[in-house]
Design a protein around this motif. Structure first.
Motif, mmCIF file in Angstrom:
data_model
loop_
_atom_site.group_PDB
_atom_site.id
_atom_site.type_symbol
_atom_site.label_atom_id
_atom_site.label_comp_id
_atom_site.label_asym_id
_atom_site.label_seq_id
_atom_site.Cartn_x
_atom_site.Cartn_y
_atom_site.Cartn_z
ATOM 1 N N MET A 281 41.774 58.199 1.233
ATOM 2 C CA MET A 281 43.087 57.572 1.104
ATOM 3 C C MET A 281 42.911 56.117 0.663
ATOM 4 N N LYS A 282 43.718 55.687 -0.292
ATOM 5 C CA LYS A 282 43.610 54.351 -0.832
ATOM 6 C C LYS A 282 44.143 53.310 0.157
ATOM 7 N N LEU A 283 43.657 52.079 -0.029
ATOM 8 C CA LEU A 283 44.033 50.990 0.878
ATOM 9 C C LEU A 283 45.545 50.762 0.876
ATOM 10 N N TRP A 284 46.150 50.765 -0.311
ATOM 11 C CA TRP A 284 47.591 50.496 -0.395
ATOM 12 C C TRP A 284 48.394 51.552 0.369
ATOM 13 N N GLU A 285 47.930 52.796 0.321
ATOM 14 C CA GLU A 285 48.624 53.854 1.062
ATOM 15 C C GLU A 285 48.520 53.633 2.567
ATOM 16 N N LEU A 286 47.342 53.188 3.012
ATOM 17 C CA LEU A 286 47.169 52.884 4.424
ATOM 18 C C LEU A 286 48.072 51.726 4.866
ATOM 19 N N VAL A 287 48.197 50.720 3.991
ATOM 20 C CA VAL A 287 49.072 49.578 4.298
ATOM 21 C C VAL A 287 50.524 50.038 4.396
ATOM 22 N N ARG B 84 44.768 65.646 11.418
ATOM 23 C CA ARG B 84 44.119 65.038 10.256
ATOM 24 C C ARG B 84 42.635 65.388 10.207
ATOM 25 N N LYS B 85 41.984 65.391 11.349
ATOM 26 C CA LYS B 85 40.555 65.734 11.385
ATOM 27 C C LYS B 85 40.326 67.207 11.064
ATOM 28 N N SER B 86 41.243 68.074 11.514
ATOM 29 C CA SER B 86 41.076 69.512 11.291
ATOM 30 C C SER B 86 41.251 69.905 9.824
ATOM 31 N N ILE B 87 41.970 69.050 9.066
ATOM 32 C CA ILE B 87 42.162 69.369 7.633
ATOM 33 C C ILE B 87 41.208 68.562 6.747
ATOM 34 N N GLY B 88 40.211 67.917 7.377
ATOM 35 C CA GLY B 88 39.157 67.302 6.570
ATOM 36 C C GLY B 88 39.003 65.806 6.651
ATOM 37 N N ALA B 89 39.848 65.129 7.422
ATOM 38 C CA ALA B 89 39.708 63.670 7.530
ATOM 39 C C ALA B 89 38.416 63.324 8.258
ATOM 40 N N LYS B 90 37.671 62.379 7.696
ATOM 41 C CA LYS B 90 36.406 61.981 8.301
ATOM 42 C C LYS B 90 36.633 60.867 9.332
ATOM 43 N N ARG B 91 35.576 60.642 10.083
ATOM 44 C CA ARG B 91 35.670 59.633 11.157
ATOM 45 C C ARG B 91 36.021 58.262 10.590
ATOM 46 N N ARG B 92 35.390 57.906 9.469
ATOM 47 C CA ARG B 92 35.656 56.591 8.895
ATOM 48 C C ARG B 92 37.094 56.468 8.400
ATOM 49 N N ASN B 93 37.710 57.595 7.965
ATOM 50 C CA ASN B 93 39.102 57.554 7.521
ATOM 51 C C ASN B 93 40.037 57.204 8.680
ATOM 52 N N PHE C 67 43.538 53.094 11.551
ATOM 53 C CA PHE C 67 44.022 52.327 12.698
ATOM 54 C C PHE C 67 43.615 50.854 12.610
ATOM 55 N N LEU C 68 42.492 50.596 11.959
ATOM 56 C CA LEU C 68 42.078 49.201 11.771
ATOM 57 C C LEU C 68 43.048 48.473 10.844
ATOM 58 N N TYR D 107 38.056 48.287 18.617
ATOM 59 C CA TYR D 107 37.856 49.193 19.760
ATOM 60 C C TYR D 107 38.860 50.353 19.739
ATOM 61 N N PRO D 108 40.186 50.069 19.587
ATOM 62 C CA PRO D 108 41.119 51.199 19.523
ATOM 63 C C PRO D 108 40.855 52.115 18.327
ATOM 64 N N ALA D 109 40.512 51.532 17.165
ATOM 65 C CA ALA D 109 40.250 52.335 15.970
ATOM 66 C C ALA D 109 39.009 53.202 16.162
ATOM 67 N N ASN D 110 37.989 52.613 16.778
ATOM 68 C CA ASN D 110 36.761 53.369 17.031
ATOM 69 C C ASN D 110 37.019 54.496 18.034
ATOM 70 N N LYS D 111 37.868 54.211 19.032
ATOM 71 C CA LYS D 111 38.210 55.227 20.018
ATOM 72 C C LYS D 111 38.933 56.397 19.356
ATOM 73 N N ALA D 112 39.854 56.070 18.425
ATOM 74 C CA ALA D 112 40.596 57.113 17.715
ATOM 75 C C ALA D 112 39.663 57.958 16.850
ATOM 76 N N SER D 113 38.709 57.280 16.179
ATOM 77 C CA SER D 113 37.808 58.007 15.272
ATOM 78 C C SER D 113 36.833 58.920 16.010
ATOM 79 N N ARG D 114 36.582 58.647 17.292
ATOM 80 C CA ARG D 114 35.625 59.444 18.069
ATOM 81 C C ARG D 114 36.263 60.681 18.719
#
Length: 392
Positions: A1-7, A302-311, A316-317, A375-382
């Motif tokens: 996902m592109k940065l602008w979409e995340l924003v 999102r994770k079940s359809i292919g989103a990676k941890r870094r995404n 959230f960051l 910390y919250p973003a890392n918690k979500a990604s884990r």
């Protein structure tokens, strides 16, 4: 996902919960606004002090006689001999009579009287609104003439030209020969606007004033200040036979000291204001942890359809940074508005908004969003997809 979409996603989240977003950003808004406003006040005060000292000339020396008695008295003619040295430009001895009763017609008032010579006006950058300043002939013939400060002139004559009129000072009649332009208060919170200047010889004769207490000395140039100060030290030591009983104030040193003190105060105020930013960062981390908890199922989908941890981490960051960034922008505008508002409603307190401080405060707010959002973003990604999908 592109940065602008995340924003855009982050902005939608902020808009969907306006009250919670505002409360979350409040610490950052207060922090950034405080940094900008307090530094603006500090720098404005620094500039004001610098202008006041520079207005008197950075090559000006002030000699104050601190002890009483005949052993620590300065003679006018002796002091004026200093002008023969090449390192000196002008010498202006002064004698002060405080709270003198002045009367004109039916108007009375109490003002300070300064006895001095013709050099005093030039050394203190005095400009005349009307008439002239005292001349050397006035000292020689002990003329009963006075120059009025702007406030004194307004008190007794309003907007009329007082030149040629006579005023009574403690029972002695003086002719008004000039009015000085308004200059405002100096760093000692005193003002020449509320004084009456007369020839030093006249003040000594009419009011039986004592010896010289303060003498203004102007060096020939900035490069001659050190030599002039050394010559003054030698002269005063020879005169008083002691290194005590007098002090020499260097305007250039005063300027440096005042600027250093004001700069330290600005840094201290900015440091205190940065604490609000850190508190705001804690608020952001807290609300992001709540957000992660509320959107656990979304994360699982999102994770079940292919989103990676870094995404997930990046998503959230970005939301955390958007919150802190928006708070930084609002705080920046608030701080600038408060700064100009203070100066508008209180001209005696000038402010000076710094572009670099404003940019640094905004970037610090963004940094706060990154640090406290990790910390919250890392918690979500884990989160494991299976656990997230089971979350109710």
């Amino acid at each position: 996902m592109k940065l602008w979409e995340l924003v855009r996603m982050a902005l939608r989240t902020v808009v969907s919960n306006p009250m919670r977003s505002i409360l979350t950003m409040l610490g950052v808004i207060i922090g950034v606004g405080s940094v900008v406003a307090l530094v603006a006040i500090g720098q404005g005060s620094t500039s004001k002090v610098s202008d006041e000292i520079s207005g008197l000339g950075t090559n000006l020396l002030v000699v104050n006689v601190t002890n009483q008695g005949r052993a620590t008295q300065l003679d006018y003619d002796d002091v004026m001999q200093l002008e023969q040295f090449p390192e000196f430009n002008w010498v202006a001895p002064t004698i002060t009579k405080g709270s003198s009763n002045i009367k004109y017609d039916r108007t009375t008032g109490s003002y300070q009287v300064i006895g001095t010579n013709d050099r005093y006006g030039s050394m203190n950058k005095v400009k005349m609104a009307t008439g002239r300043f005292i001349a050397e002939a006035d000292l020689e013939f002990r003329n009963n003439v006075v120059v009025l400060g702007s406030d004194v002139s307004k008190t007794f004559f309003g907007f009329l030209d007082p030149v040629g009129q006579e005023v009574n000072i403690d029972g002695v009649v003086f002719s008004v020969i000039g009015v000085m332009e308004q200059k405002g208060k100096n760093i000692n919170n005193t003002s020449i606007d509320t004084t009456v200047v007369m020839p030093l010889s006249t003040a000594q004769r009419q009011f039986k004033l004592g010896s010289l207490r303060t003498t203004y000395v102007e060096a020939a140039s900035k490069d001659d200040v050190a030599k002039a100060e050394s010559t003054l030290q030698d002269y005063l030591y020879y005169k008083f036979k002691s290194e005590s009983g007098y002090e020499i104030l260097n305007q250039n040193e005063m300027l440096k000291t005042q600027e250093a003190v004001a700069a330290q105060m600005s840094y201290l105020l900015a440091g205190i204001a940065c604490i609000s930013l850190l508190v705001g960062g804690i608020g952001i981390m807290n609300i992001m942890l709540v957000t992660v908890s509320e959107r656990t199922r979304e994360i699982g989908i999102r994770k079940s359809i292919g989103a990676k941890r870094r995404n997930i981490l990046f998503q959230f960051l970005v939301e955390s940074v958007v919150l802190s960034g928006l708070g930084g922008i609002i705080g920046l505008l608030t701080g600038i508005g408060v700064s100009y508002g203070i100066e508008k409603f209180n001209p005696e307190m000038p402010t000076e908004v710094s572009l670099w401080v404003s940019i640094a405060a905004f970037l610090f707010s963004v940094l706060v969003g990154i640090v406290f959002g990790l910390y919250p973003a890392n918690k979500a990604s884990r989160l494991r997809p299976i656990d997230a999908l089971r979350f109710d």
